[in-house]
Design a protein around this motif. Structure first.
Motif, mmCIF file in Angstrom:
data_model
loop_
_atom_site.group_PDB
_atom_site.id
_atom_site.type_symbol
_atom_site.label_atom_id
_atom_site.label_comp_id
_atom_site.label_asym_id
_atom_site.label_seq_id
_atom_site.Cartn_x
_atom_site.Cartn_y
_atom_site.Cartn_z
ATOM 1 N N GLU A 204 -152.991 62.137 -142.870
ATOM 2 C CA GLU A 204 -151.798 61.606 -141.663
ATOM 3 C C GLU A 204 -152.418 61.345 -140.313
ATOM 4 O O GLU A 204 -152.785 62.482 -139.330
ATOM 5 N N ALA A 205 -151.590 60.801 -139.572
ATOM 6 C CA ALA A 205 -152.035 60.221 -138.114
ATOM 7 C C ALA A 205 -151.525 60.391 -137.335
ATOM 8 O O ALA A 205 -149.847 61.320 -137.626
ATOM 9 N N LEU A 206 -151.779 61.554 -136.250
ATOM 10 C CA LEU A 206 -151.576 62.886 -135.723
ATOM 11 C C LEU A 206 -151.621 62.159 -134.036
ATOM 12 O O LEU A 206 -150.061 62.718 -133.107
ATOM 13 N N MET A 207 -152.503 61.294 -133.223
ATOM 14 C CA MET A 207 -152.730 60.866 -132.282
ATOM 15 C C MET A 207 -153.363 59.922 -131.973
ATOM 16 O O MET A 207 -154.092 59.641 -132.467
ATOM 17 N N VAL A 208 -152.642 59.327 -131.050
ATOM 18 C CA VAL A 208 -153.562 57.774 -130.569
ATOM 19 C C VAL A 208 -153.940 58.002 -129.368
ATOM 20 O O VAL A 208 -153.013 58.883 -127.797
ATOM 21 N N LEU A 209 -154.890 58.011 -128.682
ATOM 22 C CA LEU A 209 -155.900 57.791 -127.978
ATOM 23 C C LEU A 209 -156.524 56.714 -127.261
ATOM 24 O O LEU A 209 -157.352 56.430 -127.995
ATOM 25 N N SER A 210 -155.858 56.067 -126.344
ATOM 26 C CA SER A 210 -156.653 55.283 -125.419
ATOM 27 C C SER A 210 -157.836 55.859 -124.282
ATOM 28 O O SER A 210 -157.364 56.366 -123.606
ATOM 29 N N VAL A 211 -158.509 55.254 -124.297
ATOM 30 C CA VAL A 211 -160.235 55.999 -123.612
ATOM 31 C C VAL A 211 -160.891 55.072 -123.309
ATOM 32 O O VAL A 211 -161.001 54.256 -123.367
ATOM 33 N N GLY A 212 -161.620 55.017 -121.532
ATOM 34 C CA GLY A 212 -161.868 53.806 -120.872
ATOM 35 C C GLY A 212 -161.957 54.470 -119.519
ATOM 36 O O GLY A 212 -161.269 55.670 -119.170
ATOM 37 N N TYR A 213 -162.678 53.506 -118.585
ATOM 38 C CA TYR A 213 -162.273 53.610 -117.148
ATOM 39 C C TYR A 213 -161.060 53.206 -116.716
ATOM 40 O O TYR A 213 -160.088 52.617 -117.202
ATOM 41 N N PRO A 214 -160.684 54.440 -115.563
ATOM 42 C CA PRO A 214 -159.059 53.506 -114.869
ATOM 43 C C PRO A 214 -159.691 52.161 -114.244
ATOM 44 O O PRO A 214 -160.116 51.718 -113.792
ATOM 45 N N ALA A 215 -158.731 51.395 -114.514
ATOM 46 C CA ALA A 215 -158.325 49.995 -113.150
ATOM 47 C C ALA A 215 -158.474 50.708 -112.352
ATOM 48 O O ALA A 215 -158.555 51.031 -111.272
ATOM 49 N N ALA A 216 -159.175 49.204 -111.219
ATOM 50 C CA ALA A 216 -159.370 49.447 -109.493
ATOM 51 C C ALA A 216 -158.026 49.978 -109.414
ATOM 52 O O ALA A 216 -157.925 50.489 -108.081
ATOM 53 N N ASN A 217 -156.826 49.397 -110.334
ATOM 54 C CA ASN A 217 -155.631 49.583 -109.071
ATOM 55 C C ASN A 217 -154.959 50.276 -109.824
ATOM 56 O O ASN A 217 -153.139 50.047 -110.036
ATOM 57 N N ALA A 218 -155.404 51.258 -110.753
ATOM 58 C CA ALA A 218 -154.499 51.883 -111.339
ATOM 59 C C ALA A 218 -153.685 53.070 -110.753
ATOM 60 O O ALA A 218 -154.131 53.455 -109.641
ATOM 61 N N THR A 219 -152.423 53.227 -111.543
ATOM 62 C CA THR A 219 -151.667 54.657 -110.561
ATOM 63 C C THR A 219 -151.264 55.243 -111.896
ATOM 64 O O THR A 219 -151.442 55.178 -112.585
ATOM 65 N N VAL A 220 -150.676 56.561 -111.117
ATOM 66 C CA VAL A 220 -149.951 57.657 -112.272
ATOM 67 C C VAL A 220 -148.553 58.195 -111.384
ATOM 68 O O VAL A 220 -148.970 58.352 -110.358
ATOM 69 N N PRO A 221 -148.176 58.996 -112.405
ATOM 70 C CA PRO A 221 -146.418 59.294 -111.673
ATOM 71 C C PRO A 221 -146.850 60.099 -110.988
ATOM 72 O O PRO A 221 -148.187 61.023 -111.200
ATOM 73 N N LYS A 222 -146.353 60.192 -109.611
ATOM 74 C CA LYS A 222 -146.491 61.539 -108.951
ATOM 75 C C LYS A 222 -145.646 62.798 -109.446
ATOM 76 O O LYS A 222 -144.373 62.992 -109.085
ATOM 77 N N LEU A 223 -145.896 63.963 -110.099
ATOM 78 C CA LEU A 223 -145.723 64.696 -109.887
ATOM 79 C C LEU A 223 -146.912 66.127 -109.412
ATOM 80 O O LEU A 223 -147.781 65.676 -109.457
#
Length: 255
Positions: A204-223
């Motif tokens: 049974e599927a539990l989790m999906v993970l995308s994996v790699g290097y971040p894009a040059a313009n990658a952003t993340v929420p300010k948390l």
């Protein structure tokens, strides 16, 4: 049976005693132990989840070593009820994304209550999952609900969700330590993933993970993360202690 020190034969009548070997362990000095704990915190505190991935390739060997690390996790009765299905084929990732987005569209437009929507608003997520095709790898983690022996008969697994979840945590830490970023995703429902990836009925599927290097313009929420005092307590039990009935059954454990 002695309540203080029962023998193995008393607890497991008819079973051979387990085979053991010396623990390979090097005890560190107090200063080095503390230094390592602090250094690992700072490394992991730099980990962030991003939806923006570079399409640059990541060698398969890196993924394999990270999965080996995940496979060192403890598990109920040492059944190791986890399977890691890594996808790099662009056509398969396209099919995976299309299936995920179909379910996510229903979630965002039909299933999602306002309370959930409010919780997700600071993250700005939506049903478009471009990271599933941008990231060079997508790892789908399955829990093995029960085992199958050579004759196809079922064998019971124990604490499968808890065991696989611990393995996922180690996987994320290993991938971050290797210099990669990840995005965890739990589409709901997830039954289509087993069919899409040709998995057997006991998984049974539990989790999906995308994996790699971040894009040059990658952003993340300010948390921010909760401070230690909000997630950690020491010796704050009830002054009188819990009431324990000596005739009651022992507590349920997963070890």
């Amino acid at each position: 049976m002695s309540p203080d020190a029962p023998t193995f034969a008393e607890v497991y009548p008819g079973h051979p005693e387990p085979q053991v070997e010396p623990l390979q362990f090097r005890r560190l000095g107090a200063e080095e132990t503390l230094a390592r704990a602090e250094a690992f915190y700072h490394e992991m505190n730099a980990r962030r989840t991003t939806r923006h991935f570079s399409r640059d390739a990541v060698p398969q060997q890196v993924i394999e070593w990270a999965v080996r690390t995940a496979g060192t996790a403890p598990s109920g009765a040492h059944r190791q009820p986890w399977r890691f299905v890594a996808v790099q084929d662009p056509a398969l990732k396209e099919r995976l994304r299309a299936a995920v987005e179909a379910e996510e569209y229903k979630t965002y437009t039909q299933r999602m209550p306002e309370e959930w929507r409010a919780a997700l608003a600071p993250l700005g997520t939506d049903y478009v999952k471009e990271h599933l095709t941008d990231a060079p790898w997508v790892i789908v983690v399955f829990r093995e609900k029960y085992g199958l022996d050579a004759d196809g008969a079922r064998t019971k697994n124990y604490y499968t969700v808890e065991s696989a979840a611990i393995a996922v945590g180690l996987l994320i830490a290993a991938l971050h330590h290797a210099g990669l970023v990840t995005l965890t995703h739990t589409p709901n429902p997830m039954g289509f993933l087993a069919e899409l990836l040709g998995r057997p009925q006991n998984e049974e599927a539990l989790m999906v993970l995308s994996v790699g290097y971040p894009a040059a313009n990658a952003t993340v929420p300010k948390l921010g993360r909760k401070p230690l005092e909000q997630i950690f307590q020491v010796d704050l039990g009830h002054p009188a202690g819990p009431h324990i009935d000596p005739q009651a059954s022992p507590p349920r454990t997963g070890g």
